[in-house]
Structures are given as structure tokens and as C-alpha cells.
Motif scaffolding. Structure first.
Motif, PDB file in Angstrom:
ATOM      1  N   VAL A  99       0.822  -1.208   0.000  1.00  0.00           N
ATOM      2  CA  VAL A  99       0.000   0.000   0.000  1.00  0.00           C
ATOM      3  C   VAL A  99       0.862   1.266   0.000  1.00  0.00           C
ATOM      4  O   VAL A  99       0.486   2.288  -0.581  1.00  0.00           O
ATOM      5  CB  VAL A  99      -0.979  -0.038   1.186  1.00  0.00           C
ATOM      6  CG1 VAL A  99      -0.247   0.083   2.522  1.00  0.00           C
ATOM      7  CG2 VAL A  99      -2.041   1.033   1.064  1.00  0.00           C
ATOM      8  N   GLN A 100       2.046   1.192   0.604  1.00  0.00           N
ATOM      9  CA  GLN A 100       2.908   2.380   0.637  1.00  0.00           C
ATOM     10  C   GLN A 100       3.396   2.737  -0.763  1.00  0.00           C
ATOM     11  O   GLN A 100       3.361   3.892  -1.182  1.00  0.00           O
ATOM     12  CB  GLN A 100       4.095   2.133   1.572  1.00  0.00           C
ATOM     13  CG  GLN A 100       5.009   3.346   1.704  1.00  0.00           C
ATOM     14  CD  GLN A 100       6.197   3.058   2.626  1.00  0.00           C
ATOM     15  OE1 GLN A 100       6.047   2.428   3.667  1.00  0.00           O
ATOM     16  NE2 GLN A 100       7.367   3.506   2.219  1.00  0.00           N
TER      17      GLN A 100
ATOM     18  N   TRP B 212       0.522   4.048  -2.896  1.00  0.00           N
ATOM     19  CA  TRP B 212       0.169   5.434  -2.568  1.00  0.00           C
ATOM     20  C   TRP B 212       1.182   6.399  -3.189  1.00  0.00           C
ATOM     21  O   TRP B 212       0.816   7.418  -3.785  1.00  0.00           O
ATOM     22  CB  TRP B 212       0.122   5.609  -1.042  1.00  0.00           C
ATOM     23  CG  TRP B 212      -0.246   7.005  -0.627  1.00  0.00           C
ATOM     24  CD1 TRP B 212      -1.502   7.517  -0.520  1.00  0.00           C
ATOM     25  CD2 TRP B 212       0.655   8.065  -0.281  1.00  0.00           C
ATOM     26  NE1 TRP B 212      -1.450   8.831  -0.111  1.00  0.00           N
ATOM     27  CE2 TRP B 212      -0.138   9.190   0.037  1.00  0.00           C
ATOM     28  CE3 TRP B 212       2.043   8.164  -0.198  1.00  0.00           C
ATOM     29  CZ2 TRP B 212       0.424  10.412   0.429  1.00  0.00           C
ATOM     30  CZ3 TRP B 212       2.599   9.370   0.188  1.00  0.00           C
ATOM     31  CH2 TRP B 212       1.790  10.482   0.498  1.00  0.00           C
TER      32      TRP B 212
ATOM     33  N   TYR C 135      -1.888   7.775   7.782  1.00  0.00           N
ATOM     34  CA  TYR C 135      -1.277   7.394   6.537  1.00  0.00           C
ATOM     35  C   TYR C 135      -1.798   6.053   6.033  1.00  0.00           C
ATOM     36  O   TYR C 135      -2.439   5.331   6.797  1.00  0.00           O
ATOM     37  CB  TYR C 135       0.260   7.290   6.728  1.00  0.00           C
ATOM     38  CG  TYR C 135       0.640   6.383   7.882  1.00  0.00           C
ATOM     39  CD1 TYR C 135       0.911   5.040   7.666  1.00  0.00           C
ATOM     40  CD2 TYR C 135       0.675   6.877   9.189  1.00  0.00           C
ATOM     41  CE1 TYR C 135       1.227   4.200   8.717  1.00  0.00           C
ATOM     42  CE2 TYR C 135       0.983   6.026  10.243  1.00  0.00           C
ATOM     43  CZ  TYR C 135       1.253   4.694   9.996  1.00  0.00           C
ATOM     44  OH  TYR C 135       1.535   3.858  11.055  1.00  0.00           O
ATOM     45  N   PRO C 136      -1.486   5.677   4.778  1.00  0.00           N
ATOM     46  CA  PRO C 136      -1.977   4.423   4.210  1.00  0.00           C
ATOM     47  C   PRO C 136      -1.425   3.213   4.968  1.00  0.00           C
ATOM     48  O   PRO C 136      -0.242   3.151   5.274  1.00  0.00           O
ATOM     49  CB  PRO C 136      -1.443   4.449   2.777  1.00  0.00           C
ATOM     50  CG  PRO C 136      -1.078   5.858   2.512  1.00  0.00           C
ATOM     51  CD  PRO C 136      -0.691   6.456   3.830  1.00  0.00           C
ATOM     52  N   ARG C 137      -2.280   2.278   5.255  1.00  0.00           N
ATOM     53  CA  ARG C 137      -1.840   1.063   5.964  1.00  0.00           C
ATOM     54  C   ARG C 137      -2.750  -0.096   5.625  1.00  0.00           C
ATOM     55  O   ARG C 137      -3.680   0.046   4.818  1.00  0.00           O
ATOM     56  CB  ARG C 137      -1.751   1.335   7.462  1.00  0.00           C
ATOM     57  CG  ARG C 137      -3.058   1.643   8.127  1.00  0.00           C
ATOM     58  CD  ARG C 137      -2.847   2.284   9.482  1.00  0.00           C
ATOM     59  NE  ARG C 137      -2.742   3.723   9.368  1.00  0.00           N
ATOM     60  CZ  ARG C 137      -2.594   4.575  10.390  1.00  0.00           C
ATOM     61  NH1 ARG C 137      -2.462   4.132  11.603  1.00  0.00           N
ATOM     62  NH2 ARG C 137      -2.548   5.876  10.192  1.00  0.00           N
TER      63      ARG C 137
ATOM     64  N   LEU D 262       5.195  15.157  -4.069  1.00  0.00           N
ATOM     65  CA  LEU D 262       5.245  15.604  -2.673  1.00  0.00           C
ATOM     66  C   LEU D 262       3.994  16.425  -2.401  1.00  0.00           C
ATOM     67  O   LEU D 262       3.694  17.381  -3.111  1.00  0.00           O
ATOM     68  CB  LEU D 262       6.501  16.443  -2.412  1.00  0.00           C
ATOM     69  CG  LEU D 262       6.666  16.922  -0.975  1.00  0.00           C
ATOM     70  CD1 LEU D 262       6.979  15.761  -0.050  1.00  0.00           C
ATOM     71  CD2 LEU D 262       7.748  17.995  -0.885  1.00  0.00           C
ATOM     72  N   LEU D 263       3.268  16.040  -1.343  1.00  0.00           N
ATOM     73  CA  LEU D 263       2.034  16.740  -0.995  1.00  0.00           C
ATOM     74  C   LEU D 263       2.365  18.015  -0.236  1.00  0.00           C
ATOM     75  O   LEU D 263       3.014  17.972   0.810  1.00  0.00           O
ATOM     76  CB  LEU D 263       1.156  15.824  -0.125  1.00  0.00           C
ATOM     77  CG  LEU D 263      -0.190  16.429   0.262  1.00  0.00           C
ATOM     78  CD1 LEU D 263      -1.098  16.520  -0.955  1.00  0.00           C
ATOM     79  CD2 LEU D 263      -0.832  15.622   1.378  1.00  0.00           C
ATOM     80  N   LEU D 264       1.935  19.156  -0.772  1.00  0.00           N
ATOM     81  CA  LEU D 264       2.123  20.441  -0.101  1.00  0.00           C
ATOM     82  C   LEU D 264       0.767  21.132   0.029  1.00  0.00           C
ATOM     83  O   LEU D 264      -0.224  20.686  -0.546  1.00  0.00           O
ATOM     84  CB  LEU D 264       3.089  21.330  -0.902  1.00  0.00           C
ATOM     85  CG  LEU D 264       4.512  20.802  -1.071  1.00  0.00           C
ATOM     86  CD1 LEU D 264       5.321  21.748  -1.954  1.00  0.00           C
ATOM     87  CD2 LEU D 264       5.196  20.605   0.281  1.00  0.00           C
TER      88      LEU D 264
END
Lengths: 124, 391
Positions: free
Chosen positions: A8-9, A12, A35-37, A118-120
Motif C-alpha cells: 500500500v505504501q 500510494w 497514513y496508508p496502511r 510531494l504533498l504540499l
């Protein structure tokens, strides 16, 4: 099933690298997760699926990491609460690092840094 | 089946010691651990051959207990290598007590050493390598300066929710320094004012370098035996009245509420086991990695209401002569901080209850609380200790 293609990491990050920001939603209890898990931290179900959030959120906490100018200068680190109810770490841009304050409404944006997504966030 | 309350006071700390605290170039983590272990065992009036239980953890070596076994030349029948960061060596108490009371072993050595300040592979290298060995892929890309930025975020939120002021955070550092000035083993003993803290170099807002703990070398160790045996050993026994550990998250971004730590749970369980309340505690040793820690733990452990930590510490209230003696050795802020400080908080509590603290001794101390914190406000372990009078 996508689980056979990657964990999943990696799944994502691959979406983020393609410019798409997703979070998870539990098919068991319907709550959002970040976070994704692999397992829902709320109910334990293994039915977490990627969904696209609105991307809007509110700054929950903020700090300015002080760095010498020759190394790039000060920068901001925040915790943002998305409107879907999940919290994540990020950086708010488009405003001075020390002008970011708790309660500021922000909007997610996928940038590229070092050839990765990268999420900003930007102020709304 | 024994319940936790039946373990109250059954086990005692019979020996405790530090070694090489401060700046000791030329030593390894293991050499500092061994120095402290040897002193703690001798302090108890035992020899290393008497040790048949081992609790230890390392910041870098994942198979650390095996190396410690080799260096100490022991063959323990009880081994606990649980690594919860800086709370580990307080969290080791309860499993060790259960091992002692079941007869699995007869003398447990809890030991730690760190050359993080002076070693060639130092704290900066450890932080860098952790990004590879212990990745946090949803935090590291934003380059938070860990650990300070995590605690800075908590401080920022505490200030927002409760009106806590930077001056109140600075009170914590100043109180720690005033205690350190009474402790000849403290690393920083020079004058320090609230303005000095406020005007120091900003690291991660709102924390300046004086809101952050020191980076020092050092080893620490203590020895646990059953209470009946402790009475016949060299030192006045310090009994373990309660211990509990709680962990709710690893990453600061996974913390549900930045103003409430798992110390609320570990403290409540430890006090329940001890049958005591915060009002019974004479001396308090908290893991003050950052000034905000002391406020959070005073609140979460029940010494004041949530949100009132800032007001609680004002006016020198936790300094020498104040209403509650906190971090009487000078704490991680001024005594020293060899990587994982929890064991040193516990050792100071032991020395206070033995009445061996000289100029900084809290007169008549019978009950002490030692609290460890690990990670970034991640794991919390609380110990309630008492003299023979508390049994």
C-alpha cells in the motif's frame, strides 16, 4: 487485486508521483485513514480503499525549522487536519514560514521534488 | 495468579550508578554501560556473578542484549530488550519485577550507555541513518528537525489551546538550571535567566536551544532484587510501589491530541498499583527532553489540571524552594542527556529516597515519581518509588 501488484505504501507513492493525492477509507466503519496502511486503526477491518479527498483542511499545529540562509533558510512544518478527519504532516507554501498559524485554511497540491510527488499545501 | 497490586513494594532497587556522564572522548556506548553496570552492582554489594537477569536497549544496535551478555560475562535466565526509546529503562521495571517474583531470576541489572556526544558515529549520524533504518515516509519528506520539531508542534498547540506562554516554558529551563547549580555532577551550572532562554537561538519555533535538552555522553545502571533480600544489602532499599507503560503512537502526526500524552494512562495505572495519588509524591523526576515535556507530564500525571502546567511552574514553583521539587538533578536540560534519559531520572529518584543528594536533597523525601518518555511523545512509562516507610 492491487495488493498483488504492490504494497500500500508503494501504491500510494506511485499515485502521488503521478500527481494524484489519495487517502484511505474503511469499508467496514466508513472512517477515513491516513497514513496508508493495511488494517483500519479504528475497527481493524482489512477493507481500506483509496479515495480522493477534497484536499481542503485546517492547520492543527505549526513550527518553523530554523536553518542557515546558505543552506536554504527557514522553512515551515505543519500538521494539517483534512476535512475528511485525518491528520498529516506537510508544509504550507505561498506565505512566509512564520505567517502560518493554527486555524489557517489550506488546500492540498501535489508538487514534484527530487523527481517524486510531494504533498504540499497553499493558503485557501 | 497475582494481580499488579500484590507486586507493590515486593521488589527494590538495591544498587544504582552512573558512569562517564558529560563529555568522555574515547569511550564506546558499551564501555560507558559496563562502567555504570559495574558501579551499580558494587553499589548493591553484589558481584556481576550474582546477576541473572538483564534489561537493556540501544539506540543503534538491534541485538544489543546479546552483546551486553558477552561484555558482562553473565548468563541471564531473564532478558528484556524492549526498546521504547527513552522510557525503556523505566518500562523495564514491571517485567523485571514479575520475573523476580516468579523465581525466574534473583537479581536484575538494568543498564544503558551512550557516547552520542563524543563518538565518531555521533548523534548527527544516528539521525541520518535512522531515515534509512527506521523510515517515516509520511514525515521525513518535510524534513522536520526530529526530535525538536515534534515537540515544537506540541508546544505550539498547547500555547494555542491554553494560552501557555514562552516565558512559562522558560521557567522550566530556569528551574532545572537552579537545581543543577546544587549538583556537582551537572553538565551546565552557569547562570540562566528567563530572558536568556527567550533570547537564545531559535531551533524550531517556539523552542530555542535552551528549551532543548543537552547532548552528552554517559552510562547509567540499577539493580533490582526481591525486597526481603534488599534489606540485607549495602544500601537503603528503594521499593517499586507502582510502574506502568503506555504507548499510543510513534509519529507526532499520528498523535490524536498534541496536548495529551500517554502519560495520562501510564500515570493513572502506576498510581493505582501504588495506591497513591500525586499529593503523596515528595519529589518528581520527569524526562525533560524539551521544556514543553515538563508541562505536559505535570498535567498528564495529575499534578495540575490539563492546560494549567504553564501557570503551575510560574514563580520558581518547581525550582529549589518551590512548591514541588521537579528534576532535582538538573534534568536533561541542565544535568545531561545521553540519548535516552529515562534511566537517569530514575537514578536521581533513587538517590533522593536514599537521602544521598547533598545540597539538592529534598528533606524527608519518602515517595518519588520517575517518568520516562520515548520517541516523540510516543511511549510513556511512570514509576512510583518509596522508602521502607511507605510499605
Amino acid at each position: 487485486m492491487s495488493e498483488m501488484q504492490s504494497g500500500v505504501q508503494q501504491a500510494w507513492q506511485a499515485r502521488l508521483d503521478a500527481g494524484e493525492f489519495v487517502i484511505q477509507r474503511c469499508g467496514g466503519c466508513q472512517q477515513h485513514v491516513f497514513y496508508p496502511r493495511g488494517l483500519c486503526p479504528h475497527c481493524g477491518a482489512d477493507q481500506l480503499a483509496f479515495v480522493t479527498p477534497a484536499g481542503s483542511g485546517t492547520v492543527y499545529a505549526t513550527t518553523v525549522v530554523r536553518r542557515k540562509a546558505e543552506l536554504g533558510g527557514d522553512y515551515n512544518v505543519v500538521l494539517v487536519d483534512l476535512d475528511e478527519g485525518v491528520r498529516l504532516m506537510s508544509r504550507v507554501e505561498g506565505v512566509a514560514p512564520d505567517a502560518v498559524a493554527i486555524g489557517l485554511r489550506v488546500q492540498a497540491r501535489v508538487a514534484r521534488e527530487q523527481d517524486r510527488g510531494l504533498l504540499l499545501f497553499d493558503p485557501l | 495468579m497475582t494481580d499488579l497490586n500484590s507486586l507493590r513494594g515486593q521488589v527494590a532497587i538495591a544498587g544504582a550508578a552512573t558512569f562517564g556522564c558529560g563529555v568522555v572522548p574515547g569511550y564506546t556506548d558499551m564501555e560507558l554501560l559496563v562502567g555504570a553496570a559495574q558501579r551499580a552492582v558494587a553499589d548493591a554489594g553484589l558481584t556481576m556473578q550474582d546477576i541473572d537477569g538483564l534489561c537493556t536497549a540501544s539506540v543503534t544496535a538491534t541485538m544489543w542484549p546479546m552483546v551486553v551478555v558477552e561484555h558482562l560475562g553473565i548468563r541471564p535466565t531473564f532478558i528484556d530488550g524492549t526498546m521504547l526509546g527513552g522510557s525503556s529503562f523505566i518500562a523495564h521495571l514491571l517485567p523485571a519485577m514479575q520475573a523476580l517474583m516468579s523465581g525466574q531470576c534473583n537479581a536484575v541489572l538494568v543498564c544503558y550507555g551512550s557516547a552520542q556526544r563524543s563518538a565518531t558515529f555521533n548523534r548527527r549520524d544516528i539521525v541520518a541513518s535512522r531515515k534509512l533504518l527506521d523510515p517515516q515516509p509520511y514525515e521525513h519528506p518535510y524534513e522536520p528537525m526530529l526530535p525538536p520539531s515534534a515537540y515544537a508542534l506540541a508546544a505550539n498547540r498547547h500555547m494555542h489551546e491554553f494560552g501557555t506562554e514562552r516565558r512559562q516554558l522558560a521557567e522550566v529551563a530556569v528551574a532545572a538550571r537552579q537545581w543543577a547549580q546544587r549538583n556537582p555532577t551537572a553538565f551546565e551550572r552557569g547562570p540562566l535567566s528567563i530572558d536568556d532562554v527567550l533570547n537564545a537561538r531559535m531551533v524550531s519555533d517556539p523552542l530555542t536551544v535552551r528549551d532543548c535538552c543537552l547532548v552528552t555522553d554517559g552510562g547509567g545502571a540499577y539493580v533490582l532484587v526481591r525486597g526481603d533480600r534488599a534489606r540485607d544489602l549495602r544500601q537503603p532499599p528503594v521499593y517499586v510501589l507502582g510502574n506502568a507503560t503506555a504507548c499510543w503512537n510513534r509519529q507526532i502526526s499520528s498523535m490524536a491530541d498534541l496536548t495529551v500524552t500517554a502519560a495520562q494512562e501510564s500515570g493513572a495505572r502506576a498510581f493505582a498499583m501504588a495506591g497513591l495519588t500525586p499529593a503523596d509524591v515528595d519529589v518528581v523526576e520527569l524526562y525533560d527532553a524539551f521544556t514543553i515535556n515538563t508541562l505536559l507530564f505535570l498535567e498528564d500525571l495529575g499534578f495540575c489540571a490539563k492546560g494549567e502546567g504553564g501557570a503551575f511552574v510560574e514563580g520558581g514553583a518547581i525550582a529549589p524552594g518551590g512548591r514541588l521539587p521537579v528534576n532535582t538533578n538538573g534534568g536533561g536540560l541542565s544535568w545531561g542527556h545521553p540519548g535516552m534519559y529515562g534511566i537517569f531520572a530514575l537514578i536521581e529518584a533513587v538517590e533522593q529516597l536514599r537521602g544521598q543528594c547533598g545540597e539538592r536533597q529534598v528533606s524527608g523525601a519518602q515517595v518519588a515519581l520517575a517518568h520516562g518518555n520515548g520517541g516523540t511523545l510516543s511511549s510513556q512509562s511512570t514509576a512510583i518509588l518509596g522508602t521502607a516507610a511507605t510499605l
